[in-house]
Design an enzyme around this catalytic site. Structure first.
Site, PDB file in Angstrom:
ATOM      1  N   LYS A   1       0.810  -1.221   0.000  1.00  0.00           N
ATOM      2  CA  LYS A   1       0.000   0.000   0.000  1.00  0.00           C
ATOM      3  C   LYS A   1       0.840   1.267   0.000  1.00  0.00           C
ATOM      4  CE  LYS A   1      -0.896   0.008   4.981  1.00  0.00           C
ATOM      5  NZ  LYS A   1       0.032   1.025   5.439  1.00  0.00           N
TER       6      LYS A   1
ATOM      7  N   ARG B   1      -7.273   3.532  11.157  1.00  0.00           N
ATOM      8  CA  ARG B   1      -6.919   2.132  11.355  1.00  0.00           C
ATOM      9  C   ARG B   1      -7.857   1.428  12.317  1.00  0.00           C
ATOM     10  NH1 ARG B   1      -1.147   2.163   9.743  1.00  0.00           N
ATOM     11  NH2 ARG B   1      -0.136   0.236  10.327  1.00  0.00           N
TER      12      ARG B   1
ATOM     13  N   ARG C   1      10.978  -7.783   3.109  1.00  0.00           N
ATOM     14  CA  ARG C   1      11.285  -6.375   3.396  1.00  0.00           C
ATOM     15  C   ARG C   1      12.232  -6.269   4.588  1.00  0.00           C
ATOM     16  NH1 ARG C   1       6.320  -2.420   4.398  1.00  0.00           N
ATOM     17  NH2 ARG C   1       6.478  -3.125   6.530  1.00  0.00           N
TER      18      ARG C   1
ATOM     19  N   ARG D   1      13.823  -2.840   8.749  1.00  0.00           N
ATOM     20  CA  ARG D   1      12.942  -2.066   9.634  1.00  0.00           C
ATOM     21  C   ARG D   1      12.850  -2.749  10.983  1.00  0.00           C
ATOM     22  NH1 ARG D   1       7.395   0.137   6.955  1.00  0.00           N
ATOM     23  NH2 ARG D   1       6.590  -0.540   8.963  1.00  0.00           N
TER      24      ARG D   1
ATOM     25  N   ARG E   1       1.279  -6.969  14.319  1.00  0.00           N
ATOM     26  CA  ARG E   1       0.703  -5.975  13.408  1.00  0.00           C
ATOM     27  C   ARG E   1      -0.393  -6.586  12.538  1.00  0.00           C
ATOM     28  NH1 ARG E   1       5.734  -4.564  10.550  1.00  0.00           N
ATOM     29  NH2 ARG E   1       4.667  -2.917   9.432  1.00  0.00           N
TER      30      ARG E   1
HETATM   31  P1  AMP Z   1       2.765   1.463   8.806  1.00  0.00           P
HETATM   32  O1  AMP Z   1       3.976   1.938   8.100  1.00  0.00           O
HETATM   33  O2  AMP Z   1       1.501   2.066   8.254  1.00  0.00           O
HETATM   34  O3  AMP Z   1       2.687  -0.033   8.910  1.00  0.00           O
HETATM   35  O4  AMP Z   1       2.876   2.015  10.321  1.00  0.00           O
HETATM   36  C1  AMP Z   1       3.973   1.659  11.146  1.00  0.00           C
HETATM   37  C2  AMP Z   1       3.576   1.802  12.614  1.00  0.00           C
HETATM   38  O5  AMP Z   1       3.220   3.181  12.905  1.00  0.00           O
HETATM   39  C3  AMP Z   1       2.365   0.982  13.045  1.00  0.00           C
HETATM   40  O6  AMP Z   1       2.702  -0.359  13.356  1.00  0.00           O
HETATM   41  C4  AMP Z   1       1.906   1.777  14.271  1.00  0.00           C
HETATM   42  O7  AMP Z   1       2.755   1.534  15.382  1.00  0.00           O
HETATM   43  C5  AMP Z   1       2.134   3.218  13.836  1.00  0.00           C
HETATM   44  N1  AMP Z   1       0.951   3.735  13.125  1.00  0.00           N
HETATM   45  C6  AMP Z   1       0.858   4.063  11.805  1.00  0.00           C
HETATM   46  N2  AMP Z   1      -0.365   4.515  11.488  1.00  0.00           N
HETATM   47  C7  AMP Z   1      -1.082   4.472  12.648  1.00  0.00           C
HETATM   48  C8  AMP Z   1      -2.419   4.791  12.981  1.00  0.00           C
HETATM   49  N3  AMP Z   1      -3.304   5.238  12.072  1.00  0.00           N
HETATM   50  N4  AMP Z   1      -2.804   4.639  14.278  1.00  0.00           N
HETATM   51  C9  AMP Z   1      -1.958   4.216  15.212  1.00  0.00           C
HETATM   52  N5  AMP Z   1      -0.677   3.858  14.973  1.00  0.00           N
HETATM   53  C10 AMP Z   1      -0.240   3.986  13.693  1.00  0.00           C
END
Ligand code: AMP
Length: 208
Positions: free
Chosen positions: A21, A96, A135, A141, A152
């Site tokens: 995404k 989310r 990844r 990461r 996650r």
């Molecule tokens: P992502 O890159 O979108 O997978 O986000 C990485 C991490 O950032 C997630 O595992 C959460 O810890 C935090 N995070 C990102 N977006 C959100 C959100 N909308 N609400 C809460 N935590 C978020």
């Protein structure tokens, strides 16, 4: 500039971690000339920059848990209030859960706006896990470890997938098969958006 039936292009891209995404979201945003707003990117940038926000969210992000809604929603509201997001934006990774969806609804409603399209990338669980492991090897990461990946994905299935039902009821969900090459998935997204009347300005000019 963007071209659509309504003149706006307010998109959200949703998919499990490892669905691609982030990459697809950036491509859509670039084509439509709208800012891509990724809460994950904002948190990561603050963590690596050692800001106060970064310090507050570091352990949460590293554990793969969700940052509190209040903090996340405020950050998104601030970003969407910038002039470059006035006619369009692409949200990646927000909302989310139900609380964030309610916050976003309230914010957009107060401005007489709504999401135009929710792009759902559909990728089976085993494929997401396979890509996340890949990844982890390529990018290193800190939240791509075995345990954190499982956490996650569990949060996605428990909290994020259900909010798609709400958007589906509103008729704005574009379900896209996320399995295939990057280009194949990109083409599917653009074809679906075009069917809904959303075409990047350059394409619209070419077909006008
Ligand atoms: P992502 O890159 O979108 O997978 O986000 C990485 C991490 O950032 C997630 O595992 C959460 O810890 C935090 N995070 C990102 N977006 C959100 C959100 N909308 N609400 C809460 N935590 C978020």
């Amino acid at each position: 500039m963007t071209a659509s039936a309504t003149g706006s292009a307010r998109f959200l891209i949703v998919g499990p971690q490892g669905s691609g995404k982030g990459t697809q979201g950036v491509l859509v945003a670039e084509a439509f000339g709208i800012p891509s707003v990724s809460t994950g990117d904002v948190f990561r940038a603050n963590i690596s920059g050692g800001t106060e926000l970064g310090e507050r969210v570091k352990s949460i992000v590293e554990a793969g848990d969700l940052v509190p809604d209040e903090l996340t929603s405020e950050l998104v509201r601030d970003r969407l209030s910038q002039p470059d997001a006035s006619t369009g934006f692409l949200l990646d990774g927000y909302p989310r859960n139900q609380g964030q969806l309610d916050d976003l609804d309230e914010f957009l409603r107060s401005r007489g706006e709504a999401l135009d399209v929710v792009i759902e990338l559909v990728v089976p669980r085993e494929e997401s896990i396979r890509r996340l492991h890949q990844r982890a090897i390529e990018q290193g990461r800190t939240d791509d470890t075995e345990e954190v990946i499982a956490n996650r994905l569990a949060i996605y299935e428990r909290e994020t997938a259900p909010i798609l039902g709400i958007y589906r009821d509103r008729g704005v969900v574009a379900e896209i098969d996320g399995v295939g090459s990057l280009d194949e998935v990109t083409s599917r997204i653009f074809a679906n958006l075009a069917e809904r009347g959303f075409q990047p300005a350059a394409d619209a000019a070419a077909t006008a």
